[in-house]
Scaffold this active site. Structure first.
Site, PDB file in Angstrom:
ATOM      1  N   ASN A 104       0.721  -1.345  -0.127  1.00  0.00           N
ATOM      2  CA  ASN A 104       0.056  -0.085   0.048  1.00  0.00           C
ATOM      3  C   ASN A 104       0.893   1.283   0.050  1.00  0.00           C
ATOM      4  OD1 ASN A 104       0.628   1.079   2.886  1.00  0.00           O
ATOM      5  ND2 ASN A 104      -0.148  -1.210   3.172  1.00  0.00           N
ATOM      6  N   ASP A 115      -3.619  -6.530   5.507  1.00  0.00           N
ATOM      7  CA  ASP A 115      -4.571  -7.566   6.169  1.00  0.00           C
ATOM      8  C   ASP A 115      -4.435  -8.880   5.614  1.00  0.00           C
ATOM      9  OD1 ASP A 115      -5.392  -5.537   7.881  1.00  0.00           O
ATOM     10  OD2 ASP A 115      -6.983  -4.611   6.329  1.00  0.00           O
ATOM     11  N   LYS A 168       9.636 -16.991 -10.539  1.00  0.00           N
ATOM     12  CA  LYS A 168       8.656 -15.658 -11.105  1.00  0.00           C
ATOM     13  C   LYS A 168       7.416 -16.292 -11.868  1.00  0.00           C
ATOM     14  CE  LYS A 168       8.993 -11.767 -14.110  1.00  0.00           C
ATOM     15  NZ  LYS A 168       9.504 -11.143 -15.176  1.00  0.00           N
ATOM     16  N   PHE A 206      -4.131   3.063  15.080  1.00  0.00           N
ATOM     17  CA  PHE A 206      -4.361   4.008  13.984  1.00  0.00           C
ATOM     18  C   PHE A 206      -5.677   3.480  13.323  1.00  0.00           C
ATOM     19  CE2 PHE A 206      -1.775   7.503  13.551  1.00  0.00           C
ATOM     20  CZ  PHE A 206      -0.697   7.497  14.672  1.00  0.00           C
ATOM     21  N   LYS A 239     -13.472   0.222  16.284  1.00  0.00           N
ATOM     22  CA  LYS A 239     -12.154  -0.602  16.314  1.00  0.00           C
ATOM     23  C   LYS A 239     -11.453  -0.578  17.779  1.00  0.00           C
ATOM     24  CE  LYS A 239     -10.417  -0.227  12.142  1.00  0.00           C
ATOM     25  NZ  LYS A 239      -9.902   0.431  11.110  1.00  0.00           N
ATOM     26  N   LYS A 282     -10.775  -3.974  19.579  1.00  0.00           N
ATOM     27  CA  LYS A 282      -9.407  -4.276  19.630  1.00  0.00           C
ATOM     28  C   LYS A 282      -8.852  -4.014  21.283  1.00  0.00           C
ATOM     29  CE  LYS A 282      -7.882  -4.194  14.836  1.00  0.00           C
ATOM     30  NZ  LYS A 282      -6.694  -4.112  14.157  1.00  0.00           N
TER      31      LYS A 282
HETATM   32  O1  C5P Z   1      -8.400  -3.201  11.551  1.00  0.00           O
HETATM   33  P1  C5P Z   1      -7.536  -2.264  10.933  1.00  0.00           P
HETATM   34  O2  C5P Z   1      -6.395  -2.956   9.992  1.00  0.00           O
HETATM   35  O3  C5P Z   1      -8.156  -1.086  10.067  1.00  0.00           O
HETATM   36  O4  C5P Z   1      -6.517  -1.504  11.962  1.00  0.00           O
HETATM   37  C1  C5P Z   1      -5.850  -0.549  11.702  1.00  0.00           C
HETATM   38  C2  C5P Z   1      -4.671  -0.668  12.865  1.00  0.00           C
HETATM   39  O5  C5P Z   1      -4.429  -2.145  13.489  1.00  0.00           O
HETATM   40  C3  C5P Z   1      -3.512   0.084  12.761  1.00  0.00           C
HETATM   41  O6  C5P Z   1      -3.111   0.564  13.986  1.00  0.00           O
HETATM   42  C4  C5P Z   1      -2.703  -1.028  12.313  1.00  0.00           C
HETATM   43  O7  C5P Z   1      -1.206  -0.839  12.486  1.00  0.00           O
HETATM   44  C5  C5P Z   1      -3.055  -2.285  13.066  1.00  0.00           C
HETATM   45  N1  C5P Z   1      -2.960  -3.571  12.239  1.00  0.00           N
HETATM   46  C6  C5P Z   1      -2.186  -4.460  12.892  1.00  0.00           C
HETATM   47  N2  C5P Z   1      -1.768  -5.557  12.359  1.00  0.00           N
HETATM   48  C7  C5P Z   1      -2.598  -5.928  11.235  1.00  0.00           C
HETATM   49  C8  C5P Z   1      -3.725  -4.934  10.537  1.00  0.00           C
HETATM   50  C9  C5P Z   1      -3.749  -3.766  11.154  1.00  0.00           C
HETATM   51  O8  C5P Z   1      -1.199  -4.131  13.929  1.00  0.00           O
HETATM   52  N3  C5P Z   1      -2.526  -7.191  10.487  1.00  0.00           N
END
Ligand code: C5P
Length: 400
Positions: free
Chosen positions: A211, A280, A290, A324, A338, A342
């Site tokens: 990203n 994610d 490749k 974040f 969130k 979390k």
């Molecule tokens: O659920 P979401 O991905 O939107 O949450 C964002 C937060 O979760 C951010 O603080 C990001 O750094 C953290 N995050 C993480 N591990 C992941 C996905 C997101 O620590 N696999």
């Protein structure tokens, strides 16, 4: 007047060190140039002697350095050793503790008061051996001024170009102000663990899913925490950003590597800030070869990456957890959801649907929400200023 030793090594970018010397002298620094044998092949020591108004050292036992311990004398006088341009050779020598000329000998006496601005061919820069050596230096507190993308002297295009003179001068100023604490400083040392930047999930050896996160927000948080007197450990995905002064940095590529590093340092930390834009999902399989072009459409099977933030927050760990939320709609509502899901202490919500803030931008506008639902809106400001506001909010609560 602060004294800086400027190391110049044998890269074609050595000619740019003349402008660099001139600008540093204009800023009032006392510059002592040290050139390797390779550097002298590219540009005359006389250029630097004229610009710096100081003798230039070109060998360990030259007429200019009559004493065997000249390198120690220079290191005692210098606040900083800046090596620009730094070749793959000098980087690797310093990483291995080799001292076979004046510059490497000086480097060994300077501890971590060293800034390096590499310049080299892109394949050399991306060679894992060089990257490992860079990591070794960074882990010892030596700061890197990352090279830039552009046309290289070898006729190719890629990463490896010496950072702009403006960036190098900025990094020098920043380094020498390092000891100036922030207006707000902690009365006891806290360890702050921060993730920053994107992650890369490999599909095959040359392709990945990622990203556009630049890592700026996480790096600004690291700088702010450091200025407030914290010990800062930064786990960074791939970014083009320079090592923040005084910060311990560990560079990773994938979400799994980031998770492992976070877990390694969590127990010795007091605060965890998850500013990274962690992917994610990651491919179920990573092809070792490749992938060849074939069918019109292909299906890529993906699986969830570890949710690092969730794992930290659900552990029996006594520190403060900050997440974040990058939202493109219903920002506050989704961020609060969130925060609860979390089980976080704070969430920092930002709106990624706007072009002027967020991903890649130097500015941001955020709302900090705590676990009691209290909201604090921080107006449009530079990411550095936003970072200070966030750190104060977190640390004030912790100190009280
Ligand atoms: O659920 P979401 O991905 O939107 O949450 C964002 C937060 O979760 C951010 O603080 C990001 O750094 C953290 N995050 C993480 N591990 C992941 C996905 C997101 O620590 N696999």
């Amino acid at each position: 007047m602060k004294t800086i030793a400027l190391g110049i090594t044998g890269s074609i970018a050595a000619y740019k060190a003349a402008e660099l010397t001139s600008q540093l002298v204009k800023l009032g620094y006392d510059i002592h140039v040290v050139m390797t044998e390779g550097a002298v092949s590219f540009i005359s020591p006389l250029t630097f002697q004229t610009l710096s108004k100081n003798p230039v050292v070109t060998s360990l036992f030259s007429a200019n350095s009559p004493s065997e311990v000249e390198h120690v004398a220079l290191s005692d006088r210098c606040s900083l050793l800046l090596i620009a341009p730094a070749t793959a050779n000098i980087i690797s020598k310093i990483a291995c503790g080799i001292a076979d000329d004046f510059l490497t000998t000086l480097a060994l006496t300077m501890g971590s008061q060293i800034l390096i601005a590499p310049a080299m061919n892109t394949h050399m820069w991306h060679n894992p051996i060089i990257q490992e050596n860079i990591q070794r230096l960074e882990q010892r507190g030596i700061r890197l001024i990352t090279p830039e993308y552009g046309c290289l002297a070898c006729g190719t295009e890629g990463d490896g170009r010496l950072a702009s003179i403006e960036r190098i001068v900025g990094a020098v100023k920043n380094s020498l102000n390092d000891d100036q604490p922030s207006a707000f400083s902690l009365n006891q040392t806290k360890t702050v663990l921060i993730t920053a930047g994107p992650t890369r999930e490999m599909i095959d050896p040359v392709r990945y899913i990622s990203n556009p996160s630049s890592g700026k927000m996480g790096y600004s948080l690291a700088i702010a925490a450091k200025r407030m007197g914290a010990r800062v450990i930064l786990i960074s995905g791939p970014t083009c950003l320079d090592t923040p002064p005084g910060v311990e940095i560990y560079r990773v590529t994938s979400a799994c590597q980031m998770r492992d590093r976070v877990m390694e340092f969590l127990e010795l930390s007091d605060i965890f800030i998850s500013a990274a834009a962690v992917s994610d999902y990651m491919p179920v399989e990573v092809s070792s070869e490749k992938l060849k072009k074939g069918a019109d459409r292909i299906v890529l099977q993906m699986q969830q990456t570890p949710d690092i933030l969730m794992e930290v927050a659900s552990k029996n760990w006594s520190g403060i957890v900050v997440g974040f939320a990058a939202e493109s709609q219903n920002m506050i509502e989704n961020a609060v959801k969130k925060l609860r899901e979390k089980n976080l202490d704070f969430i920092v919500a930002n709106d990624i649907s706007r072009d002027d803030i967020g991903f890649g931008s130097d500015q941001n506008e955020v709302t900090i929400i705590d676990k009691h639902g209290r909201q604090e809106k921080i107006p449009l400001l530079s990411k550095d200023r936003i970072a200070e506001c966030i750190m104060r909010r977190i640390l004030v609560v912790d100190v009280l």
